[in-house]
Scaffold this motif. Structure first.
Motif, PDB file in Angstrom:
ATOM      1  N   GLY A  22      -2.752  20.484   2.772  1.00  0.00           N
ATOM      2  CA  GLY A  22      -2.448  21.788   3.334  1.00  0.00           C
ATOM      3  C   GLY A  22      -1.123  22.311   2.842  1.00  0.00           C
ATOM      4  O   GLY A  22      -0.438  21.688   2.025  1.00  0.00           O
ATOM      5  N   HIS A  23      -0.744  23.466   3.365  1.00  0.00           N
ATOM      6  CA  HIS A  23       0.536  24.082   3.004  1.00  0.00           C
ATOM      7  C   HIS A  23       1.702  23.269   3.574  1.00  0.00           C
ATOM      8  O   HIS A  23       2.720  23.069   2.920  1.00  0.00           O
ATOM      9  N   LEU A  24       1.571  22.804   4.803  1.00  0.00           N
ATOM     10  CA  LEU A  24       2.641  22.085   5.491  1.00  0.00           C
ATOM     11  C   LEU A  24       2.432  20.578   5.499  1.00  0.00           C
ATOM     12  O   LEU A  24       3.379  19.816   5.356  1.00  0.00           O
ATOM     13  N   ILE A  25       1.191  20.145   5.687  1.00  0.00           N
ATOM     14  CA  ILE A  25       0.910  18.717   5.833  1.00  0.00           C
ATOM     15  C   ILE A  25      -0.268  18.299   4.962  1.00  0.00           C
ATOM     16  O   ILE A  25      -1.066  19.132   4.537  1.00  0.00           O
ATOM     17  N   ASN A  26      -0.343  17.009   4.736  1.00  0.00           N
ATOM     18  CA  ASN A  26      -1.509  16.387   4.118  1.00  0.00           C
ATOM     19  C   ASN A  26      -2.027  15.339   5.091  1.00  0.00           C
ATOM     20  O   ASN A  26      -1.270  14.824   5.923  1.00  0.00           O
ATOM     21  N   LEU A  27      -3.301  15.005   4.964  1.00  0.00           N
ATOM     22  CA  LEU A  27      -3.883  13.944   5.773  1.00  0.00           C
ATOM     23  C   LEU A  27      -4.476  12.912   4.834  1.00  0.00           C
ATOM     24  O   LEU A  27      -5.263  13.245   3.947  1.00  0.00           O
ATOM     25  N   ARG A  28      -4.047  11.677   5.020  1.00  0.00           N
ATOM     26  CA  ARG A  28      -4.616  10.604   4.210  1.00  0.00           C
ATOM     27  C   ARG A  28      -5.180   9.535   5.126  1.00  0.00           C
ATOM     28  O   ARG A  28      -4.748   9.394   6.282  1.00  0.00           O
ATOM     29  N   VAL A  29      -6.140   8.811   4.604  1.00  0.00           N
ATOM     30  CA  VAL A  29      -6.743   7.702   5.329  1.00  0.00           C
ATOM     31  C   VAL A  29      -6.471   6.438   4.517  1.00  0.00           C
ATOM     32  O   VAL A  29      -6.831   6.367   3.338  1.00  0.00           O
ATOM     33  N   ASP A  30      -5.801   5.486   5.148  1.00  0.00           N
ATOM     34  CA  ASP A  30      -5.496   4.206   4.509  1.00  0.00           C
ATOM     35  C   ASP A  30      -6.358   3.116   5.119  1.00  0.00           C
ATOM     36  O   ASP A  30      -6.539   3.068   6.345  1.00  0.00           O
ATOM     37  N   GLU A  31      -6.865   2.245   4.272  1.00  0.00           N
ATOM     38  CA  GLU A  31      -7.473   1.001   4.741  1.00  0.00           C
ATOM     39  C   GLU A  31      -6.384  -0.047   4.609  1.00  0.00           C
ATOM     40  O   GLU A  31      -5.717  -0.139   3.568  1.00  0.00           O
ATOM     41  N   VAL A  32      -6.170  -0.813   5.664  1.00  0.00           N
ATOM     42  CA  VAL A  32      -5.094  -1.792   5.673  1.00  0.00           C
ATOM     43  C   VAL A  32      -5.611  -3.177   6.034  1.00  0.00           C
ATOM     44  O   VAL A  32      -6.622  -3.319   6.727  1.00  0.00           O
ATOM     45  N   LYS A  33      -4.904  -4.169   5.528  1.00  0.00           N
ATOM     46  CA  LYS A  33      -5.165  -5.557   5.887  1.00  0.00           C
ATOM     47  C   LYS A  33      -4.093  -5.962   6.880  1.00  0.00           C
ATOM     48  O   LYS A  33      -2.898  -5.803   6.614  1.00  0.00           O
ATOM     49  N   LEU A  34      -4.516  -6.428   8.050  1.00  0.00           N
ATOM     50  CA  LEU A  34      -3.594  -6.838   9.092  1.00  0.00           C
ATOM     51  C   LEU A  34      -3.044  -8.228   8.780  1.00  0.00           C
ATOM     52  O   LEU A  34      -3.632  -8.970   7.984  1.00  0.00           O
ATOM     53  N   PRO A  35      -1.940  -8.623   9.395  1.00  0.00           N
ATOM     54  CA  PRO A  35      -1.334  -9.925   9.111  1.00  0.00           C
ATOM     55  C   PRO A  35      -2.286 -11.113   9.320  1.00  0.00           C
ATOM     56  O   PRO A  35      -2.175 -12.115   8.627  1.00  0.00           O
ATOM     57  N   ASP A  36      -3.228 -10.971  10.245  1.00  0.00           N
ATOM     58  CA  ASP A  36      -4.165 -12.076  10.504  1.00  0.00           C
ATOM     59  C   ASP A  36      -5.403 -12.031   9.607  1.00  0.00           C
ATOM     60  O   ASP A  36      -6.335 -12.807   9.778  1.00  0.00           O
ATOM     61  N   GLY A  37      -5.428 -11.084   8.657  1.00  0.00           N
ATOM     62  CA  GLY A  37      -6.530 -11.004   7.706  1.00  0.00           C
ATOM     63  C   GLY A  37      -7.598  -9.974   8.054  1.00  0.00           C
ATOM     64  O   GLY A  37      -8.413  -9.614   7.204  1.00  0.00           O
TER      65      GLY A  37
END
Length: 184
Positions: A22-37
């Motif tokens: 967007g003009h002011l913001i962007n939206l992203r989606v992250d896939e993450v690995k948690l510390p416990d896997g």
């Protein structure tokens, strides 16, 4: 190599996708690995950062802006604030916003703190300042903003924080930090 105290909490991004720009913001989606896997998803609003100030007159009044906030569905009383533009230093942004929103310049600007507005889903980091030595200045307000300037004695503004009459987090944070700083 020493381990950081945060290592047991650290999430590792395995995939990232921008789903809205967007003009002011962007939206992203992250896939993450948690510390416990385990794996999880994080929806993140990317924001360029902002500044806000408690503008304090020589008479001990705070100059607020009152404006309609569409997401909140109501008009809010807030300290002047604005989004940083690319390449703009925070104090430069603040000086511009003070002229645009309250029609004043500040001779003295002091950083109170930097705070994340909503670290669970946003990268927005906002610098909170105390602005004093105010003098009137002519400037252009943003074309899409309808703002009223409201003067409130600092002690009354602090009471409004205490009693829950102010609901904007940057305003409450800035006022409380200014109150502590000024109390010595």
């Amino acid at each position: 190599m020493t381990q950081s105290a945060d290592d047991c909490l650290r999430e590792t991004t395995t995939r990232s996708e921008c789903v809205f720009e967007g003009h002011l913001i962007n939206l992203r989606v992250d896939e993450v690995k948690l510390p416990d896997g385990r794996e999880s998803t994080r929806e993140i609003v990317e924001h360029p950062g902002a500044v806000a100030a408690v503008p304090l007159t020589d008479d001990g009044e705070v100059l607020f802006v009152r404006q309609w906030r569409h997401p909140a569905g109501e008009a809010l009383l807030e300290i002047p604030a604005g989004t940083r533009e690319e390449g703009e230093e925070p104090v430069e942004t603040l000086r511009r916003e003070l002229v645009e929103e309250i029609g004043h310049r500040a001779d003295r600007i002091e950083l109170l703190s930097e705070v994340y507005t909503a670290p669970g889903y946003s990268t927005e980091l906002i610098g909170l300042y105390l602005a004093a030595g105010l003098t009137p200045a002519d400037g252009e307000s943003d074309a899409d903003e309808n703002i009223e300037v409201v003067r409130v004695p600092l002690q009354e503004a602090l009471r409004m924080c205490r009693d829950g009459e102010l609901t904007d987090c940057k305003t409450v944070s800035g006022l409380l930090l200014a109150g502590v700083r000024l109390a010595g």
